[in-house]
Motif scaffolding. Structure first.
Motif, mmCIF file in Angstrom:
data_model
loop_
_atom_site.group_PDB
_atom_site.id
_atom_site.type_symbol
_atom_site.label_atom_id
_atom_site.label_comp_id
_atom_site.label_asym_id
_atom_site.label_seq_id
_atom_site.Cartn_x
_atom_site.Cartn_y
_atom_site.Cartn_z
ATOM 1 N N VAL A 313 0.862 -1.186 0.000
ATOM 2 C CA VAL A 313 0.000 0.000 0.000
ATOM 3 C C VAL A 313 0.896 1.233 0.000
ATOM 4 C CG1 VAL A 313 -1.564 1.361 1.448
ATOM 5 C CG2 VAL A 313 -1.953 -1.096 1.132
ATOM 6 N N PHE A 442 9.922 8.985 3.905
ATOM 7 C CA PHE A 442 11.081 8.369 4.581
ATOM 8 C C PHE A 442 12.373 8.959 4.020
ATOM 9 C CE2 PHE A 442 14.460 5.182 4.701
ATOM 10 C CZ PHE A 442 14.414 4.695 5.995
ATOM 11 N N ILE B 47 21.971 4.688 4.245
ATOM 12 C CA ILE B 47 21.279 5.044 5.484
ATOM 13 C C ILE B 47 22.235 5.516 6.597
ATOM 14 C CG2 ILE B 47 19.839 4.115 7.356
ATOM 15 C CD1 ILE B 47 18.156 4.543 4.955
ATOM 16 N N THR B 120 19.550 -1.874 -3.121
ATOM 17 C CA THR B 120 18.740 -0.684 -2.858
ATOM 18 C C THR B 120 18.260 -0.588 -1.411
ATOM 19 O OG1 THR B 120 16.920 -1.932 -3.829
ATOM 20 C CG2 THR B 120 17.953 -0.311 -5.226
ATOM 21 N N ALA B 122 16.643 -1.079 2.430
ATOM 22 C CA ALA B 122 15.315 -1.229 3.032
ATOM 23 C C ALA B 122 14.896 0.102 3.616
ATOM 24 C CB ALA B 122 15.360 -2.291 4.129
ATOM 25 N N ARG B 123 13.619 0.213 3.864
ATOM 26 C CA ARG B 123 13.099 1.397 4.563
ATOM 27 C C ARG B 123 12.026 0.950 5.528
ATOM 28 N NH1 ARG B 123 8.259 1.884 2.045
ATOM 29 N NH2 ARG B 123 8.250 1.155 -0.110
ATOM 30 N N GLU B 124 11.626 1.864 6.399
ATOM 31 C CA GLU B 124 10.593 1.510 7.369
ATOM 32 C C GLU B 124 9.213 1.621 6.734
ATOM 33 O OE1 GLU B 124 12.638 4.553 9.650
ATOM 34 O OE2 GLU B 124 12.095 3.419 11.446
ATOM 35 N N PRO B 126 5.720 3.032 6.371
ATOM 36 C CA PRO B 126 5.106 4.297 6.775
ATOM 37 C C PRO B 126 3.699 4.096 7.336
ATOM 38 C CG PRO B 126 4.976 4.074 4.404
ATOM 39 C CD PRO B 126 5.712 2.866 4.912
ATOM 40 N N ALA B 129 0.992 2.306 4.904
ATOM 41 C CA ALA B 129 1.048 0.859 4.715
ATOM 42 C C ALA B 129 0.758 0.105 6.005
ATOM 43 C CB ALA B 129 2.405 0.461 4.148
ATOM 44 N N ASN B 142 8.743 8.324 9.966
ATOM 45 C CA ASN B 142 9.600 7.190 10.298
ATOM 46 C C ASN B 142 10.938 7.679 10.853
ATOM 47 O OD1 ASN B 142 8.241 5.820 7.421
ATOM 48 N ND2 ASN B 142 8.122 4.734 9.361
ATOM 49 N N GLY B 144 13.864 7.013 9.744
ATOM 50 C CA GLY B 144 14.747 7.443 8.654
ATOM 51 C C GLY B 144 14.557 8.918 8.352
ATOM 52 N N ALA B 145 13.303 9.340 8.236
ATOM 53 C CA ALA B 145 13.024 10.749 7.974
ATOM 54 C C ALA B 145 13.443 11.595 9.171
ATOM 55 C CB ALA B 145 11.542 10.934 7.682
ATOM 56 N N PHE B 252 10.786 -2.786 8.948
ATOM 57 C CA PHE B 252 11.500 -2.527 7.696
ATOM 58 C C PHE B 252 10.928 -3.359 6.559
ATOM 59 C CE2 PHE B 252 14.531 -0.622 10.513
ATOM 60 C CZ PHE B 252 15.088 0.383 9.737
ATOM 61 N N GLU B 255 13.396 -2.140 -0.167
ATOM 62 C CA GLU B 255 13.097 -1.102 -1.160
ATOM 63 C C GLU B 255 13.185 -1.765 -2.534
ATOM 64 O OE1 GLU B 255 12.059 2.375 -1.153
ATOM 65 O OE2 GLU B 255 11.808 1.399 -3.059
ATOM 66 N N SER B 257 11.048 -1.613 -5.202
ATOM 67 C CA SER B 257 10.119 -1.143 -6.229
ATOM 68 C C SER B 257 10.654 -1.388 -7.639
ATOM 69 C CB SER B 257 9.781 0.327 -6.018
ATOM 70 O OG SER B 257 10.902 1.040 -5.600
#
Lengths: 469, 412
Positions: A313, A442, B47, B120, B122-124, B126, B129, B142, B144-145, B252, B255, B257
């Motif tokens: 999502v 992020f 990161i 690439t 990973a990210r947390e 948000p 999701a 998150n 990271g931000a 996590f 990433e 996509s």
């Protein structure tokens, strides 16, 4: 801080209250027809109420009530959008739609839908069988029994379009005041004086496009309202761009009495969207998300497109539609008050806005004859649609700030420096798509905070921090 | 608008974080000529660039660095090894056989690489999701931000956040709050115990941050900025915290996509690409390493993994890796959430040393491996979500002719 304007030059022909999609289209129509128009918006940006959340479809009106004002406005709005979109570089994605029958009950209603479409003058609407549905949309669940095909339903950019309407009006002299809420006012038989949070403004005619607060405004200024708003919440789930490949057409459900039901559609931004729900509520300010409902939407999408199982999502959102106690649009002139109400514009507002503006202008024209602008100027909107060239494909963009949506530094700087700059983060997102993607800030949130500092009503950052090293 | 220029290189590495840079320097050291790191940010490093605290780099460089210093060290080492690092370069499409469509501020181009390493990261997860309820005000972000705000932009996104999660990264968030003078109102965890290991999990308490276990975030409130957050506590009571931000830590997700938009096979369980023990994807021109493979490991682990996969790529370029097919699929059963690699090429050439597993909930019992239904390996133990769980591949002693492997956690 209430300082009335000193002379006649401060008198507007028309004051439009409310900068949603209908208000923006209204300001455009009246300005292009030669009226001196002021838009009052209580928020820091346009599209801050009902217009910020919709399913971004340009509807034909095939299922609107035959003979209704809504149908007329939708058809006029649809036609006008097709005429003007290229002049403003606004996107149009010609997907077509299908009203899909998922059970025998639905199936029985399809013929009636076709008949109504034909009665509404949408001649290319026709019935197709399950084989044809499967051939056209191979990723739909196999329990799709048949469908009504509506080739003329398209996708548009729901935020750039109204922005374009207002920008064009501003090029022709329309004025806009944000953070300006109407608190009161009086009519002396010729002129309205509106008391706002930013002083008095005076105008000859008021057009009430206040959406969710339209009835409140009328109670305040007219003493009574001809309609009452019953907010209807719609929640949406947006899937990742990888999902868009599973769908071509807009998938509409067979509608029931209350709502058009849950739609599955791509967006011009390259995502796949499911929604809206239709939930009655009293609260006009908060469009809260509900985890269980969001999960149901995800499940409903997976049920109809099984390949979406496990699809991430990207976004969730909710907005309130300004429904009233009746189904129809509530557009009327209030006699002797120089006042036109535009109420109850619900899901079809995005499509109908340009048509509603034309209709309202025809009501106004009965008493006034402004001189239309001789040569029209057209704004060029930055393209955010995936099927057309994006800014990052043109060299010299500086850097990509938002990687999920491929938003460039150049786009963000241009938006912030534009004639109608964003007033808040929502406005910046709607103009550029920054922070709208799968990571929801992020990667780029902090950079966007830095770039937008000093530009937005509520800054992203609460303060600076030099200690953290 | 067709890109005209096609550039031929040996190895393209997508992502300049610890695994990508480590792989790049290794490839150069192994004699691979043209190694190009494509980094979409204005600076390489990944990161760790915005983790402004130690410890990083102990095993790689024999001393302790802060995140940014570690990132700079990796970049410097890669450059020294002769790696080309191209920043502000975004890959928009991974085509068959290593054909990459790339954009940069100078324009679009096509890179044809003999091999591609996807790194690439990973990210947390948000707010969206996680399907969280309530309003959508400013200040829900998150870690990271958050750390980018502090360490890259020197800004604060909030003053009194509610912190959600108790992973390692959550503790890093608490540490960052402390340094920035930000005072978390509480830390909540849906499970009944902290995800991060003791004694690290004591850290928030030592900082005076109240911790609530078995607590579920129900709704976020606020029209402009966050004004509060309603939580259901372990005893069933709901409580609304007065806060001006919600810091969503951990959970996590790879990433991936670009993988999703390509023809490469994706493993729905890990969320990353489907690989064999050499890190090789379903298109043998593509390899993958680092946190893209599985959420989530330390920078050091990713660095070593990048190094390992790079040695595989170097061998492959010399024709020394076995063919990708046939391979033995590995199925995850029971409470096992994921297994990396997802298949084993049937060969004696050693690749990754471990099957890397994660459980979906706290489990205790026997970790079991079955070959074609027959148990061939087991070990008693327990595990928690997000914790590293390894099976040495060499210890499996795979029988000849195995078709399918199954890893399972048999509970007690």
């Amino acid at each position: 801080m209430t300082k009335p304007f000193p002379n006649q030059s401060g008198i507007y022909d028309v004051i439009v209250v409310g900068g949603g999609v209908v208000g923006c289209a209204m300001v455009r129509r009246f300005t292009l027809e030669g009226a001196r128009v002021l838009l009052l918006e209580k928020s820091p940006d346009i599209l801050s109420g009902a217009s910020k959340g919709n399913s971004a479809i340009l509807h034909t009106g095939f299922d609107a009530p035959t003979g209704s004002l809504e149908l007329q406005c939708m058809k006029d709005g649809y036609q006008e959008y097709l005429q003007i979109h290229q002049k403003m570089s606004l996107p149009l994605l010609k997907t077509g739609a299908m009203v899909v029958a998922w059970n025998e009950d639905d199936l029985g209603k399809l013929q009636g839908i076709v008949e109504q479409a034909h009665a509404n003058g949408i001649a290319d609407v026709n019935l197709i069988g399950r084989e044809r549905v499967r051939a056209l949309e191979p990723n739909l669940a196999h329990n799709a029994l048949g469908a009504v095909e509506v080739p003329g339903e398209f996708l548009i950019d729901p935020w750039s379009a109204p922005l374009g309407y207002l920008l064009q009006a501003m090029m022709h002299g329309a004025q806009v005041r944000f953070n300006t809420e109407v608190n009161g006012g009086y009519f002396d038989g010729e002129l309205w004086a509106l008391e706002t949070t930013n002083g008095f403004v005076r105008g000859r005619t008021i057009i009430n496009c206040a959406g969710l607060f339209g009835d409140v405004l009328e109670q305040q200024l007219l003493g009574a309202s001809s309609f009452s708003i019953h907010p209807r919440k719609g929640q949406f789930v947006v899937f990742d761009k990888a999902a868009a490949r599973y769908l071509g057409n807009i998938i509409l459900p067979v509608p029931n009495e209350r709502t058009k039901g849950i739609v599955l559609t791509r967006t011009v931004y390259g995502n796949l969207l499911v929604g809206p729900t239709a939930e009655e509520q009293e609260d006009r300010l908060h469009a809260g998300l509900d985890s269980d409902v969001l999960r149901q939407l995800v499940d409903a999408a997976v049920e109809r497109i099984p390949a979406l199982e496990g699809m991430p999502v990207t976004a969730t959102y909710a907005a309130l539609r300004p429904a009233t106690e009746k189904k129809e649009y509530r557009v009327q002139r209030v006699e002797g008050k120089n006042w036109i109400s535009v109420g109850g514009i619900r899901s079809t507002g995005l499509t109908a806005a340009l048509g509603i503006a034309r209709h309202v202008f025809s009501l106004y024209q009965r008493e006034h004859t402004p001189v239309p602008a001789p040569i029209l100027q057209w704004p060029t909107l930055p393209n955010l649609a995936e099927h057309l060239p994006r800014d990052y494909q043109r060299p010299g963009y500086g850097e990509i700030v938002c990687h999920c949506e491929m938003v460039t530094l150049r786009e963000i700087e241009n938006a912030l420096a534009s004639a109608l700059p964003p007033g808040d983060l929502g406005g910046l997102k709607r103009r550029t798509r920054a922070c709208m993607g799968r990571c929801q800030g992020f990667y780029c949130g902090a950079r966007v905070a830095e770039l937008s500092a000093g530009h937005l009503a509520i800054p992203l950052a609460t303060g600076v921090c030099h200690e953290a090293h | 608008m067709k890109p005209i220029e096609v550039e031929n290189i040996d190895v393209a590495i997508i992502g300049g974080g610890p695994s990508g840079l480590s792989a790049a320097m290794t490839l150069r050291k192994l004699g691979v000529d043209k190694v190009v790191v494509l980094e979409r940010e204005p600076e390489a490093g990944g990161i760790p660039r915005h983790c402004g605290h130690p410890p990083f780099g102990l095993r790689e460089y024999g001393r302790i660095y802060t995140g940014p210093a570690y990132a700079r060290k990796n970049v410097a080492q890669a450059l020294k090894a002769g790696v080309q690092i191209r920043v502000k370069h975004s890959v928009t499409q991974m085509g068959q056989g290593g054909r990459l469509e790339v954009v940069s501020p100078d324009g679009a181009q096509v890179i044809q690489a003999r091999r591609v390493l996807i790194a690439t990261g990973a990210r947390e997860t948000p707010r969206s999701a996680r399907l969280l309820g309530g309003d959508r005000p400013l200040g829900v972000i998150n870690t990271g931000a958050f750390q980018s705000y502090l360490y890259l932009e020197h800004l604060k996104p909030f003053e009194r956040p509610l912190i959600v999660g108790t992973e390692l990264v959550s503790l890093s968030a608490v540490m960052s709050c402390r340094r920035a003078g930000i005072k978390p109102v509480a830390m909540i965890e849906a499970n009944l115990r902290a995800t991060a290991r003791w004694p690290l999990s004591l850290f928030p308490r030592l900082c005076g941050v109240p911790m609530h276990f078995g607590a579920q975030l129900l709704e976020i409130h606020g029209t402009g900025r966050v004004e509060g957050a309603t939580v259901r506590l372990a005893d069933g009571q709901t409580r609304t915290f007065d806060c001006d931000g919600v810091l969503l830590t951990g959970q996590f997700t790879p990433e991936s996509s670009l993988v999703r938009l390509s023809d490469l096979r994706l493993d729905p369980k890990s969320g990353g690409p489907y690989i064999d023990q050499y890190g090789r994807c379903s298109d043998p021109a593509y390899f993958a390493a680092g946190n893209l493979l599985r959420p989530v490991e330390t920078a050091g682990w990713s660095f070593r993994e990048g190094h390992k996969i790079a040695t595989m790529i170097a061998r492959d370029l010399q024709g020394q890796l076995p063919a990708a097919t046939p391979s033995i699929e590995i199925a995850c059963k029971g409470d096992l959430k994921l297994c990396v690699p997802q298949c084993l090429s049937n060969s004696s050439v050693v690749g990754m040393q471990h099957l890397q597993l994660r459980v979906s909930r706290a489990v205790k019992g026997r970790l079991v491996v079955r070959a074609d239904g027959k148990e061939i390996w087991s070990r008693a133990g327990s595990s928690l979500p997000e914790r590293r769980l390894l099976i040495p591949i060499a210890s499996l002693n795979l029988p000849q002719g195995v078709q399918q492997l199954e890893v399972d956690f048999v509970g007690q």
